[in-house]
Design an enzyme around this catalytic site. Structure first.
Site, PDB file in Angstrom:
ATOM      1  N   CYS A  98       0.844  -1.202   0.000  1.00  0.00           N
ATOM      2  CA  CYS A  98       0.000   0.000   0.000  1.00  0.00           C
ATOM      3  C   CYS A  98       0.880   1.253   0.000  1.00  0.00           C
ATOM      4  O   CYS A  98       1.634   1.481   0.948  1.00  0.00           O
ATOM      5  CB  CYS A  98      -0.905  -0.060   1.242  1.00  0.00           C
ATOM      6  SG  CYS A  98      -1.606   1.489   1.791  1.00  0.00           S
ATOM      7  N   CYS A 102       0.334   3.660   2.888  1.00  0.00           N
ATOM      8  CA  CYS A 102       0.860   3.042   4.118  1.00  0.00           C
ATOM      9  C   CYS A 102       2.365   3.274   4.223  1.00  0.00           C
ATOM     10  O   CYS A 102       2.873   3.615   5.301  1.00  0.00           O
ATOM     11  CB  CYS A 102       0.583   1.535   4.131  1.00  0.00           C
ATOM     12  SG  CYS A 102      -1.164   1.101   4.117  1.00  0.00           S
TER      13      CYS A 102
END
Length: 179
Positions: free
Chosen positions: A46, A49
């Site tokens: 991600c 992230c």
């Protein structure tokens, strides 16, 4: 030339490896330390992230281990926790206090992360009061001289007993705040 190094027992940001470990961590900080737990649900694949990871670590360093516990949960490895907390987008940050989720948000918002973290840390600082027996005795001598030492000890014991699993024998937390 002398030099000393202080090493904390726990890492700055702890990576959760099992559901049991997460449950123990929440229970410990709910019942023993009173520290809030800030959780970053993430995935290595991600982009947002990966962008938030150094910010989360820096915030953990700024706040300090004496004020909050910072943990990361890999949603790919810990799908049971992800499901339990209804994680639908990444990153998602959950904020726990006294073992209960009190706030959450999803996305790469540094401002939100800082705001929610500061709010929960301030709440914990307000509510995690330590009341010593000596200070309670002193208070009653000044405010209500008619209270015997046994009566004051009874009040203190009641405060100690209000905290579940209070192994310390101290009057702390919300019970101390109310006194």
């Amino acid at each position: 030339i002398g030099c000393s190094v202080v090493v904390d027992a726990r890492p700055l940001v702890r990576h959760i490896r099992s559901t049991h470990e997460f449950e123990r961590l929440l229970k410990k900080h709910s019942e023993e330390t009173g520290l809030p737990v800030i959780v970053d649900f993430y995935s290595d694949g991600c982009g947002p992230c990966r962008m938030m990871a150094p910010i989360f670590k820096k915030l953990a360093s700024e706040i300090g281990q004496d004020k909050a516990v910072f943990v990361k949960v890999d949603t790919n490895a810990m799908y049971e926790l992800s499901s339990r907390y209804g994680i639908r987008s990444l990153p998602t940050f959950l904020f726990f206090y006294n073992g209960q989720k009190v706030n959450e948000f999803s996305g790469a918002g540094e401002g939100q992360l800082r705001q929610y973290t500061q709010g929960i840390v301030e709440r914990a600082e307000r509510e995690n009061v330590l009341l010593t027996k000596d200070s309670l005795v002193k208070y009653y001598k000044e405010k209500d001289g008619s209270k015997s030492e046994d009566a004051v000890n009874g009040v203190y014991k009641k405060c100690v007993d209000m905290m579940k699993n209070n192994k310390s024998g101290l009057c702390v937390g919300p019970a101390a705040t109310k006194l």
